[in-house]
Design a protein around this motif. Structure first.
Motif, PDB file in Angstrom:
ATOM      1  N   LEU A 315       0.834  -1.206   0.000  1.00 49.96           N
ATOM      2  CA  LEU A 315       0.000   0.000   0.000  1.00 49.96           C
ATOM      3  C   LEU A 315       0.868   1.255   0.000  1.00 49.96           C
ATOM      4  CD1 LEU A 315      -2.896  -0.843   2.493  1.00 49.96           C
ATOM      5  CD2 LEU A 315      -3.026  -0.610   0.007  1.00 49.96           C
ATOM      6  N   CYS A 316       1.967   1.229   0.746  1.00 48.51           N
ATOM      7  CA  CYS A 316       2.871   2.376   0.762  1.00 48.51           C
ATOM      8  C   CYS A 316       3.448   2.639  -0.622  1.00 48.51           C
ATOM      9  CB  CYS A 316       3.996   2.139   1.766  1.00 48.51           C
ATOM     10  SG  CYS A 316       3.463   2.071   3.489  1.00 48.51           S
ATOM     11  N   LEU A 317       3.785   1.564  -1.323  1.00 49.88           N
ATOM     12  CA  LEU A 317       4.276   1.724  -2.691  1.00 49.88           C
ATOM     13  C   LEU A 317       3.195   2.304  -3.592  1.00 49.88           C
ATOM     14  CD1 LEU A 317       6.218  -1.643  -3.127  1.00 49.88           C
ATOM     15  CD2 LEU A 317       7.229   0.634  -2.988  1.00 49.88           C
ATOM     16  N   THR A 318       1.963   1.824  -3.424  1.00 45.39           N
ATOM     17  CA  THR A 318       0.848   2.323  -4.231  1.00 45.39           C
ATOM     18  C   THR A 318       0.587   3.794  -3.948  1.00 45.39           C
ATOM     19  OG1 THR A 318      -0.164   0.124  -4.211  1.00 45.39           O
ATOM     20  CG2 THR A 318      -1.581   1.974  -4.802  1.00 45.39           C
ATOM     21  N   ASP A 319       0.730   4.181  -2.682  1.00 48.16           N
ATOM     22  CA  ASP A 319       0.509   5.582  -2.293  1.00 48.16           C
ATOM     23  C   ASP A 319       1.660   6.490  -2.692  1.00 48.16           C
ATOM     24  OD1 ASP A 319      -1.894   4.881  -1.205  1.00 48.16           O
ATOM     25  OD2 ASP A 319      -1.171   4.792   0.863  1.00 48.16           O
ATOM     26  N   ARG A 320       2.740   5.904  -3.196  1.00 48.60           N
ATOM     27  CA  ARG A 320       3.917   6.672  -3.625  1.00 48.60           C
ATOM     28  C   ARG A 320       4.450   7.545  -2.493  1.00 48.60           C
ATOM     29  NH1 ARG A 320       2.470   8.572  -9.855  1.00 48.60           N
ATOM     30  NH2 ARG A 320       2.192   6.459 -10.684  1.00 48.60           N
ATOM     31  N   GLN A 321       4.726   6.902  -1.388  1.00 44.43           N
ATOM     32  CA  GLN A 321       5.352   7.609  -0.274  1.00 44.43           C
ATOM     33  C   GLN A 321       6.698   8.179  -0.720  1.00 44.43           C
ATOM     34  OE1 GLN A 321       5.731   5.231   3.254  1.00 44.43           O
ATOM     35  NE2 GLN A 321       3.534   5.151   3.646  1.00 44.43           N
ATOM     36  N   PRO A 322       7.202   9.184  -0.028  1.00 39.91           N
ATOM     37  CA  PRO A 322       8.518   9.737  -0.375  1.00 39.91           C
ATOM     38  C   PRO A 322       9.605   8.662  -0.370  1.00 39.91           C
ATOM     39  CG  PRO A 322       7.377  11.209   1.130  1.00 39.91           C
ATOM     40  CD  PRO A 322       6.525   9.973   1.024  1.00 39.91           C
ATOM     41  N   LEU A 323      10.605   8.872  -1.184  1.00 42.21           N
ATOM     42  CA  LEU A 323      11.639   7.865  -1.401  1.00 42.21           C
ATOM     43  C   LEU A 323      12.322   7.440  -0.106  1.00 42.21           C
ATOM     44  CD1 LEU A 323      13.337   6.221  -3.412  1.00 42.21           C
ATOM     45  CD2 LEU A 323      14.841   8.224  -3.635  1.00 42.21           C
ATOM     46  N   ALA A 324      12.640   8.394   0.766  1.00 42.36           N
ATOM     47  CA  ALA A 324      13.347   8.055   2.003  1.00 42.36           C
ATOM     48  C   ALA A 324      12.548   7.077   2.849  1.00 42.36           C
ATOM     49  CB  ALA A 324      13.652   9.319   2.798  1.00 42.36           C
ATOM     50  N   LEU A 325      11.240   7.270   2.926  1.00 43.52           N
ATOM     51  CA  LEU A 325      10.388   6.373   3.719  1.00 43.52           C
ATOM     52  C   LEU A 325      10.318   4.991   3.088  1.00 43.52           C
ATOM     53  CD1 LEU A 325       9.627   9.196   4.857  1.00 43.52           C
ATOM     54  CD2 LEU A 325       7.280   8.343   5.096  1.00 43.52           C
ATOM     55  N   LEU A 326      10.165   4.940   1.774  1.00 42.75           N
ATOM     56  CA  LEU A 326      10.068   3.649   1.100  1.00 42.75           C
ATOM     57  C   LEU A 326      11.368   2.849   1.213  1.00 42.75           C
ATOM     58  CD1 LEU A 326       8.136   4.616  -2.154  1.00 42.75           C
ATOM     59  CD2 LEU A 326       7.253   3.347  -0.191  1.00 42.75           C
ATOM     60  N   VAL A 327      12.495   3.525   1.080  1.00 41.01           N
ATOM     61  CA  VAL A 327      13.773   2.818   1.187  1.00 41.01           C
ATOM     62  C   VAL A 327      13.965   2.307   2.609  1.00 41.01           C
ATOM     63  CG1 VAL A 327      16.281   3.062   1.074  1.00 41.01           C
ATOM     64  CG2 VAL A 327      14.841   4.076  -0.708  1.00 41.01           C
ATOM     65  N   PHE A 328      13.670   3.143   3.607  1.00 38.96           N
ATOM     66  CA  PHE A 328      13.856   2.703   4.993  1.00 38.96           C
ATOM     67  C   PHE A 328      13.012   1.476   5.308  1.00 38.96           C
ATOM     68  CE2 PHE A 328      11.878   2.923   9.269  1.00 38.96           C
ATOM     69  CZ  PHE A 328      12.957   2.398   9.980  1.00 38.96           C
ATOM     70  N   THR A 329      11.705   1.545   5.062  1.00 37.37           N
ATOM     71  CA  THR A 329      10.851   0.411   5.402  1.00 37.37           C
ATOM     72  C   THR A 329      11.174  -0.799   4.543  1.00 37.37           C
ATOM     73  OG1 THR A 329       9.143   1.409   3.981  1.00 37.37           O
ATOM     74  CG2 THR A 329       8.930   1.738   6.341  1.00 37.37           C
ATOM     75  N   GLY A 330      11.518  -0.575   3.274  1.00 36.93           N
ATOM     76  CA  GLY A 330      11.848  -1.692   2.403  1.00 36.93           C
ATOM     77  C   GLY A 330      13.087  -2.436   2.859  1.00 36.93           C
ATOM     78  N   VAL A 331      14.163  -1.701   3.155  1.00 42.98           N
ATOM     79  CA  VAL A 331      15.400  -2.337   3.603  1.00 42.98           C
ATOM     80  C   VAL A 331      15.196  -3.006   4.956  1.00 42.98           C
ATOM     81  CG1 VAL A 331      17.794  -1.933   4.286  1.00 42.98           C
ATOM     82  CG2 VAL A 331      16.863  -0.777   2.272  1.00 42.98           C
ATOM     83  N   LEU A 332      14.460  -2.344   5.853  1.00 48.07           N
ATOM     84  CA  LEU A 332      14.201  -2.941   7.165  1.00 48.07           C
ATOM     85  C   LEU A 332      13.446  -4.258   7.030  1.00 48.07           C
ATOM     86  CD1 LEU A 332      14.350  -2.665  10.252  1.00 48.07           C
ATOM     87  CD2 LEU A 332      12.185  -1.426  10.170  1.00 48.07           C
ATOM     88  N   MET A 333      12.453  -4.293   6.157  1.00 46.98           N
ATOM     89  CA  MET A 333      11.697  -5.531   5.975  1.00 46.98           C
ATOM     90  C   MET A 333      12.539  -6.615   5.322  1.00 46.98           C
ATOM     91  SD  MET A 333       7.831  -4.368   5.032  1.00 46.98           S
ATOM     92  CE  MET A 333       7.315  -6.074   5.143  1.00 46.98           C
ATOM     93  N   VAL A 334      13.406  -6.246   4.400  1.00 46.01           N
ATOM     94  CA  VAL A 334      14.293  -7.234   3.787  1.00 46.01           C
ATOM     95  C   VAL A 334      15.204  -7.849   4.853  1.00 46.01           C
ATOM     96  CG1 VAL A 334      16.281  -7.477   2.252  1.00 46.01           C
ATOM     97  CG2 VAL A 334      14.238  -6.281   1.466  1.00 46.01           C
ATOM     98  N   ILE A 335      15.717  -7.022   5.760  1.00 46.85           N
ATOM     99  CA  ILE A 335      16.587  -7.533   6.827  1.00 46.85           C
ATOM    100  C   ILE A 335      15.813  -8.457   7.758  1.00 46.85           C
ATOM    101  CG2 ILE A 335      17.925  -6.881   8.857  1.00 46.85           C
ATOM    102  CD1 ILE A 335      18.625  -4.274   7.381  1.00 46.85           C
TER     103      ILE A 335
END
Length: 398
Positions: A315-335
């Motif tokens: 949903l965050c990707l669909t909402d096009r959140q700012p890049l910094a937020l998407l990278v942070f949550t994405g990398v955290l979830m990958v870890i």
């Protein structure tokens, strides 16, 4: 006869007396007061949720004949941080599993040691106070991110939802989650405002607090480099280069301390935290949600949190959140999802990923007031019960 002109010397602005009623250009102090006033509803709402959770925990512990204080301040990970504050880090890698304190990052125990040296409390009490104060700073930062993106109402709901996270009980324990989230929230806020040196500095501090600080560093580095390419602003480049220094510095120090370049990763291997691309996570999740005939409630909760978090990220990707937020949550979830380490604390590891709650916060803020109150009240009730269950029923750490 025309009046005689008189000369009045100009008084420099810096030497003029203040105008009646405090007029003039507001200083940093008045800006801080105004910002705090704007965040007050969010902080009050957050406090109400966490105090309610504490009351439920205290009552449940009383029924069991247990004390709340040792549960919050001197158990599980708290013991490790207090041990580091008391005795420092060990020097050898060793071979024993789950016993090397070099896996725990240094900023929190260093703050505990420094604060305990100048205050009358014990190190355990100081550690708890730092966590509680940091949680309020984190709630303020989370509000500020939501307020900047969607307005005050969304920011307030976002802070309250973070306080009502299923395992939010750890926010007021001797753990690092609150301190780490405080650095993360204000780092992301600084990045959203283009204050890259602040963002890089806070990312450095986050990188000294938890292993997942690399996710904060990645967010600032990527967003800062993109901003530099677009605008050629040198501060954006400086912030991007500054961001990973804390995490990289500690990893390098551990390697030097144990005498091998991959020393930190060898320590993590002793804690069975190895990258496997998510295979272990999927196996555990399938077992607890589908195949276990008598699953443990807490492990089911962790599995549900992981599944819901993955959905929220889409949903965050669909909402096009700012890049910094998407990278942070994405990398955290990958870890968190890609690690083959212990399964049960993974819901806690995702606690700092507050941007995942933004789609829910926006929906709740747009709902009618009675609906919003029911949702937030239900979240607070469930968080209080789940938190007490995690500490008093589940046999291991949350």
């Amino acid at each position: 006869m025309p009046p005689i002109a008189t000369h009045h010397p100009t008084v420099p602005a810096s030497r003029r007396p203040p105008a009646p009623g405090g007029g003039g250009v507001p200083g940093a102090e008045s800006r801080l007061v105004r910002a705090l006033g704007r965040a007050a509803p969010a902080l009050v709402g957050y406090l109400m949720v966490r105090l309610f959770g504490l009351l439920v925990l205290a009552r449940w512990a009383h029924v069991q004949g247990r004390g709340v204080w040792p549960t919050l301040a001197t158990t599980w990970d708290s013991d490790w941080y207090l041990g580091i504050a008391d005795h420092g880090y060990q020097r050898e890698l060793g071979t024993a599993l789950d016993s090397n304190n070099l896996a725990f990052f240094p900023l929190y125990p260093a703050l505990v040691k420094a604060a305990a040296a100048v205050t009358p409390g014990t190190r355990a009490s100081v550690a708890l106070v730092i966590a509680v104060v940091a949680s309020l700073v984190a709630a303020w930062g989370i509000f500020s991110v939501g307020d900047r993106l969607h307005g005050q109402r969304v920011g307030t709901v976002l802070a309250v939802l973070w306080g009502a996270y299923p395992v939010a009980v750890v926010q007021w324990m001797g753990y690092t989650e609150s301190l780490f989230t405080a650095f993360t929230a204000w780092c992301l806020y600084a990045a959203l405002k283009g204050r890259w040196l602040w963002a890089g500095s806070l990312a450095t501090l986050a990188g000294l607090t938890r292993p997942t600080g690399i996710a904060v560093a990645a967010a600032v580095a990527v967003a800062g480099l993109v901003a530099y390419v677009r605008t050629r602003e040198r501060r954006a480049l400086a912030g991007a280069l500054l961001a990973p220094l804390g995490w990289c510095g500690y990893v390098a120090w551990v390697g030097h301390r144990v005498g091998r370049w991959d020393g930190y990763f060898a320590v993590q291997k002793l804690w069975r935290n190895q990258w496997d691309g998510g295979r272990s996570t999927l196996v555990e999740m399938r077992e607890h949600l589908a195949y276990d005939a008598s699953p443990m409630f807490f492990l089911v909760l962790v599995s549900v949190v992981l599944v819901v978090s993955a959905g929220l990220y889409l949903l965050c990707l669909t909402d096009r959140q700012p890049l910094a937020l998407l990278v942070f949550t994405g990398v955290l979830m990958v870890i968190v999802l890609g690690s083959g380490g212990v399964y049960f604390p993974r819901a806690r590891f995702l606690l700092p990923a507050f941007p995942l709650l933004l789609p829910i916060a926006v929906a709740v803020a747009r709902a009618r007031r009675p609906v919003a109150l029911v949702v937030l009240g239900g979240a607070a009730l469930s968080s209080a019960w789940l938190g007490a269950n995690a500490l008093l029923v589940w046999p291991g750490p949350p």
